[in-house]
Design a protein around this motif. Structure first.
Motif, PDB file in Angstrom:
ATOM      1  N   LYS A  21       0.822  -1.209   0.000  1.00  0.00           N
ATOM      2  CA  LYS A  21       0.000   0.000   0.000  1.00  0.00           C
ATOM      3  C   LYS A  21       0.857   1.262   0.000  1.00  0.00           C
ATOM      4  O   LYS A  21       0.422   2.322  -0.459  1.00  0.00           O
ATOM      5  CB  LYS A  21      -0.942  -0.002   1.205  1.00  0.00           C
ATOM      6  N   HIS A  22       2.064   1.138   0.539  1.00  0.00           N
ATOM      7  CA  HIS A  22       2.970   2.288   0.575  1.00  0.00           C
ATOM      8  C   HIS A  22       4.030   2.202  -0.517  1.00  0.00           C
ATOM      9  O   HIS A  22       5.027   2.940  -0.480  1.00  0.00           O
ATOM     10  CB  HIS A  22       3.621   2.403   1.949  1.00  0.00           C
ATOM     11  N   GLY A  23       3.827   1.314  -1.487  1.00  0.00           N
ATOM     12  CA  GLY A  23       4.701   1.282  -2.650  1.00  0.00           C
ATOM     13  C   GLY A  23       5.970   0.479  -2.499  1.00  0.00           C
ATOM     14  O   GLY A  23       6.911   0.654  -3.278  1.00  0.00           O
ATOM     15  N   VAL A  24       6.037  -0.411  -1.496  1.00  0.00           N
ATOM     16  CA  VAL A  24       7.224  -1.239  -1.284  1.00  0.00           C
ATOM     17  C   VAL A  24       6.863  -2.708  -1.517  1.00  0.00           C
ATOM     18  O   VAL A  24       5.990  -3.249  -0.844  1.00  0.00           O
ATOM     19  CB  VAL A  24       7.785  -1.061   0.143  1.00  0.00           C
ATOM     20  N   HIS A  25       7.523  -3.338  -2.480  1.00  0.00           N
ATOM     21  CA  HIS A  25       7.287  -4.748  -2.757  1.00  0.00           C
ATOM     22  C   HIS A  25       8.074  -5.603  -1.762  1.00  0.00           C
ATOM     23  O   HIS A  25       9.180  -5.249  -1.353  1.00  0.00           O
ATOM     24  CB  HIS A  25       7.719  -5.092  -4.183  1.00  0.00           C
ATOM     25  N   VAL A  26       7.491  -6.735  -1.404  1.00  0.00           N
ATOM     26  CA  VAL A  26       8.076  -7.589  -0.380  1.00  0.00           C
ATOM     27  C   VAL A  26       8.549  -8.918  -0.961  1.00  0.00           C
ATOM     28  O   VAL A  26       7.836  -9.560  -1.731  1.00  0.00           O
ATOM     29  CB  VAL A  26       7.055  -7.863   0.755  1.00  0.00           C
ATOM     30  N   LEU A  27       9.780  -9.286  -0.605  1.00  0.00           N
ATOM     31  CA  LEU A  27      10.252 -10.660  -0.755  1.00  0.00           C
ATOM     32  C   LEU A  27      10.109 -11.279   0.624  1.00  0.00           C
ATOM     33  O   LEU A  27      10.903 -11.006   1.523  1.00  0.00           O
ATOM     34  CB  LEU A  27      11.712 -10.700  -1.223  1.00  0.00           C
ATOM     35  N   GLY A  28       9.057 -12.055   0.821  1.00  0.00           N
ATOM     36  CA  GLY A  28       8.797 -12.647   2.123  1.00  0.00           C
ATOM     37  C   GLY A  28       9.640 -13.896   2.336  1.00  0.00           C
ATOM     38  O   GLY A  28       9.720 -14.755   1.462  1.00  0.00           O
ATOM     39  N   SER A  29      10.269 -13.991   3.496  1.00  0.00           N
ATOM     40  CA  SER A  29      11.109 -15.144   3.812  1.00  0.00           C
ATOM     41  C   SER A  29      10.427 -15.984   4.888  1.00  0.00           C
ATOM     42  O   SER A  29      10.130 -15.485   5.980  1.00  0.00           O
ATOM     43  CB  SER A  29      12.484 -14.669   4.293  1.00  0.00           C
ATOM     44  N   PHE A  30      10.183 -17.256   4.564  1.00  0.00           N
ATOM     45  CA  PHE A  30       9.480 -18.163   5.461  1.00  0.00           C
ATOM     46  C   PHE A  30      10.371 -19.355   5.800  1.00  0.00           C
ATOM     47  O   PHE A  30      11.133 -19.827   4.950  1.00  0.00           O
ATOM     48  CB  PHE A  30       8.194 -18.675   4.816  1.00  0.00           C
ATOM     49  N   ILE A  31      10.272 -19.842   7.028  1.00  0.00           N
ATOM     50  CA  ILE A  31      11.070 -20.986   7.474  1.00  0.00           C
ATOM     51  C   ILE A  31      10.147 -22.151   7.798  1.00  0.00           C
ATOM     52  O   ILE A  31       9.157 -21.996   8.521  1.00  0.00           O
ATOM     53  CB  ILE A  31      11.910 -20.631   8.721  1.00  0.00           C
ATOM     54  N   PHE A  32      10.484 -23.322   7.290  1.00  0.00           N
ATOM     55  CA  PHE A  32       9.768 -24.554   7.623  1.00  0.00           C
ATOM     56  C   PHE A  32      10.662 -25.479   8.452  1.00  0.00           C
ATOM     57  O   PHE A  32      11.891 -25.464   8.309  1.00  0.00           O
ATOM     58  CB  PHE A  32       9.336 -25.289   6.358  1.00  0.00           C
ATOM     59  N   GLY A  33      10.030 -26.282   9.288  1.00  0.00           N
ATOM     60  CA  GLY A  33      10.768 -27.224  10.121  1.00  0.00           C
ATOM     61  C   GLY A  33      10.947 -26.742  11.543  1.00  0.00           C
ATOM     62  O   GLY A  33      11.722 -27.338  12.307  1.00  0.00           O
ATOM     63  N   LEU A  34      10.234 -25.670  11.908  1.00  0.00           N
ATOM     64  CA  LEU A  34      10.284 -25.213  13.294  1.00  0.00           C
ATOM     65  C   LEU A  34       9.631 -26.263  14.188  1.00  0.00           C
ATOM     66  O   LEU A  34       8.731 -26.994  13.745  1.00  0.00           O
ATOM     67  CB  LEU A  34       9.565 -23.873  13.441  1.00  0.00           C
ATOM     68  N   PRO A  35      10.048 -26.387  15.445  1.00  0.00           N
ATOM     69  CA  PRO A  35       9.513 -27.442  16.317  1.00  0.00           C
ATOM     70  C   PRO A  35       7.990 -27.473  16.405  1.00  0.00           C
ATOM     71  O   PRO A  35       7.395 -28.542  16.554  1.00  0.00           O
ATOM     72  CB  PRO A  35      10.144 -27.117  17.679  1.00  0.00           C
ATOM     73  N   SER A  36       7.364 -26.316  16.296  1.00  0.00           N
ATOM     74  CA  SER A  36       5.900 -26.259  16.423  1.00  0.00           C
ATOM     75  C   SER A  36       5.183 -26.494  15.097  1.00  0.00           C
ATOM     76  O   SER A  36       3.942 -26.560  15.063  1.00  0.00           O
ATOM     77  CB  SER A  36       5.483 -24.902  16.994  1.00  0.00           C
ATOM     78  N   ASP A  37       5.907 -26.609  13.989  1.00  0.00           N
ATOM     79  CA  ASP A  37       5.267 -26.822  12.690  1.00  0.00           C
ATOM     80  C   ASP A  37       4.567 -28.170  12.629  1.00  0.00           C
ATOM     81  O   ASP A  37       5.021 -29.159  13.208  1.00  0.00           O
ATOM     82  CB  ASP A  37       6.299 -26.740  11.560  1.00  0.00           C
ATOM     83  N   LYS A  38       3.465 -28.184  11.870  1.00  0.00           N
ATOM     84  CA  LYS A  38       2.702 -29.410  11.629  1.00  0.00           C
ATOM     85  C   LYS A  38       2.498 -29.535  10.115  1.00  0.00           C
ATOM     86  O   LYS A  38       2.738 -28.573   9.373  1.00  0.00           O
ATOM     87  CB  LYS A  38       1.355 -29.354  12.355  1.00  0.00           C
ATOM     88  N   PRO A  39       2.033 -30.685   9.636  1.00  0.00           N
ATOM     89  CA  PRO A  39       1.803 -30.821   8.188  1.00  0.00           C
ATOM     90  C   PRO A  39       0.914 -29.725   7.620  1.00  0.00           C
ATOM     91  O   PRO A  39       1.134 -29.250   6.497  1.00  0.00           O
ATOM     92  CB  PRO A  39       1.167 -32.204   8.074  1.00  0.00           C
ATOM     93  N   GLU A  40      -0.074 -29.289   8.386  1.00  0.00           N
ATOM     94  CA  GLU A  40      -0.986 -28.261   7.875  1.00  0.00           C
ATOM     95  C   GLU A  40      -0.344 -26.871   7.853  1.00  0.00           C
ATOM     96  O   GLU A  40      -0.897 -25.936   7.235  1.00  0.00           O
ATOM     97  CB  GLU A  40      -2.275 -28.217   8.710  1.00  0.00           C
ATOM     98  N   THR A  41       0.810 -26.702   8.490  1.00  0.00           N
ATOM     99  CA  THR A  41       1.486 -25.400   8.503  1.00  0.00           C
ATOM    100  C   THR A  41       1.887 -24.966   7.094  1.00  0.00           C
ATOM    101  O   THR A  41       1.881 -23.772   6.773  1.00  0.00           O
ATOM    102  CB  THR A  41       2.740 -25.454   9.403  1.00  0.00           C
ATOM    103  N   PHE A  42       2.218 -25.930   6.241  1.00  0.00           N
ATOM    104  CA  PHE A  42       2.700 -25.600   4.898  1.00  0.00           C
ATOM    105  C   PHE A  42       1.609 -24.934   4.071  1.00  0.00           C
ATOM    106  O   PHE A  42       1.847 -23.921   3.400  1.00  0.00           O
ATOM    107  CB  PHE A  42       3.219 -26.868   4.213  1.00  0.00           C
ATOM    108  N   ASP A  43       0.390 -25.493   4.111  1.00  0.00           N
ATOM    109  CA  ASP A  43      -0.721 -24.882   3.379  1.00  0.00           C
ATOM    110  C   ASP A  43      -1.085 -23.523   3.968  1.00  0.00           C
ATOM    111  O   ASP A  43      -1.414 -22.582   3.234  1.00  0.00           O
ATOM    112  CB  ASP A  43      -1.945 -25.799   3.416  1.00  0.00           C
TER     113      ASP A  43
END
Length: 511
Positions: free
Chosen positions: A320-342
């Motif tokens: 909205k303020h004119g800045v494009h984002v490259l979002g960085s996401f991490i998988f495999g954190l201890p609290s992650d579950k199979p449904e976390t990916f979706d």
């Protein structure tokens, strides 16, 4: 006698995305009495060892990912009779390893900008020490890059550093431990002059290679005010004012200049800062999202981020303020579950991020995660070819296992496959074309599609794939696709360029 600076890599793409800044900074730090340094970036083409002769000095900077190749280069250079000096983040963490396996005559830990000339003087006088501590120099002592030594047409983006250090303490990151938590910023005039030099050479796209371009948040200011600490509040306000001063000067550059940097999510709550970024033509930023759940953020000591629908709303503020984002996401954190990916994919698609990267939690040296993982391996960790996995970067690439933190409910293979699946879906042609609406013309949308595909090839398949054949195919495809991308990023040299006057800038913005 010649001075060589080598950026080691096992993989050469022919064209680089971003200049390896350290190499050009040390070239700048090399006194004229040593002649013009010979630079080799192996991400472009492999080093020709025949260029190294007895009596030469070879400087090699390594991070964990290219340490083994760096040691190969160092050993070969020493065998040729050269004096070998190692530096970089990995050498700072493991100076003895660089000496033993890289055949280093000397190792520089910490910043190399100021100490490099001393190393050269000692080497040529026969008084070289085994270890030099460059410390953490002030921003006023940072060297600019010697960009006149760049090979023409080989890099898409140039890089300029404006500030070093990050006040955060994320568990997966080593920056705050190696570069410190105190922001060390260069003067605005020096930064702008370096950028002007790059624009005059024809570089239109420039990465602001900072640990954290947004080092002072609004919450930092509020906390300092509540603690009744005038000195700390004044210090933070000065750093923030310097950021705005820099952005005001960047806004005086030609309007087709494009900057990219990395910042924390908290900038979304600072519309004044985001608007200043837009005016300065900072068109995009890598934002560490990491996790879409509160539990995941707690896992990585990133409680200052938000999760769920609030995360979607906050990420949308950047666009909205004119800045494009490259979002960085991490998988495999201890609290992650199979449904976390979706759930993560859903957030990435709904939050208006322009690009995204999905990485598996990997214990890198210098991080809190690595220390905990290394301890968990015990006194007799698993070994490959006699090399413990706690030193996995020393295992030959053909047999090197991907090392990840053990997960309580999912195997590493399941996490890898699910991560690859998210890459595949986010970067499907249909999804990319939908995001391509951020640009106007058909030609621009086609280039957006191409850039998205090359990004996926270079960072997904060569990053998390375990099949060497798949990695090799990805490298070949990346090399082919990089050619039209390089033409897209190329700019016209502007040898007489000067900053626009403030009055002219204001009128242009008003129009």
């Amino acid at each position: 006698m010649k001075v060589h600076l080598v950026n080691p890599s096992h993989v050469a793409f022919g064209i680089g995305v971003i200049t390896p800044r350290w190499m050009y900074v040390l070239a700048s730090a090399t006194p004229d009495t040593y002649g013009t340094p010979v630079l080799c970036d192996e991400t472009l083409e492999p080093l020709d060892f025949a260029t190294i002769a007895a009596g030469d000095i070879v400087g090699i900077s390594i991070h964990t990912g290219n340490a083994l190749r760096g040691y190969e280069v160092g050993s070969a250079a020493r065998a040729a009779g050269a004096t070998v000096v190692f530096g970089g983040i990995h050498a700072t963490l493991y100076p003895e390893e660089a000496r033993d396996l890289g055949q280093a005559h000397a190792v520089v830990v910490g910043d190399g900008d100021a100490v490099w000339s001393t190393v050269l003087a000692d080497a040529t006088s026969g008084a070289l020490k085994p270890l030099y501590d460059g410390g953490r120099i002030e921003g006023s002592d940072f060297k600019p890059g010697r960009w006149d030594l760049m090979p023409k047409g080989k890099y898409m983006w140039a890089s300029v550093q404006t500030i070093r250090g990050c006040p955060k303490h994320c568990s997966f990151c080593s920056v705050w431990r190696t570069d410190g938590q105190k922001p060390r910023n260069r003067s605005v005039d020096v930064v702008v002059q370096e950028i002007l030099g790059l624009r005059r050479q024809g570089f239109r796209f420039i990465a602001l290679a900072d640990d954290n371009f947004y080092p002072v948040t609004l919450e930092d200011l509020r906390m300092a005010a509540r603690r009744d600490n005038p000195a700390r509040l004044e210090e933070l306000q000065a750093i923030r004012a310097e950021r705005f001063e820099l952005m005001e000067e960047l806004a005086r550059l030609p309007q087709d200049t494009v900057f990219f940097t990395q910042i924390t999510m908290e900038a979304a709550d600072d519309p004044e800062f985001l608007d200043a970024m837009r005016r300065a033509n900072i068109k995009g930023a890598l934002v560490g999202v990491e996790s879409v759940t509160p539990e995941g953020l707690k896992d990585v000591y990133k409680g200052f981020n938000v999760a769920g629908e609030e995360l979607v709303t906050r990420l949308q503020q950047f666009r909205k303020h004119g800045v494009h984002v490259l979002g960085s996401f991490i998988f495999g954190l201890p609290s992650d579950k199979p449904e976390t990916f979706d759930a993560c994919l859903s957030v990435a698609e709904r939050s208006d991020v322009t690009f995204a990267q999905f990485v598996m939690l990997t214990p890198f040296p210098g991080t809190l995660d690595f220390a905990a993982w290394e301890k968990a391996q015990g006194d007799t960790p698993e070994a490959v070819n006699g090399i413990p996995v706690t030193r996995h970067w020393l295992i030959p690439q053909a047999v090197r296992p991907k090392v990840y933190v053990e997960h309580p409910v999912m195997s590493a293979q399941e996490i890898r496959e699910r991560t690859q699946g998210v890459w595949d879906r986010f970067y499907s042609t249909k999804s990319i074309w939908k995001r391509a609406k951020v640009v106007k013309s058909l030609k621009a949308r086609l280039m957006f599609l191409l850039i998205s595909k090359i990004y996926r090839q270079m960072y997904a398949n060569t990053g998390i794939a375990t099949d060497s054949a798949r990695v090799s195919r990805s490298v070949r495809w990346a090399r082919l696709m990089a050619i039209p991308c390089q033409k897209l990023f190329a700019g016209t040299p502007m040898p007489d360029l000067q900053l626009r006057p403030v009055e002219q800038r204001s009128k242009a913005e008003a129009a």
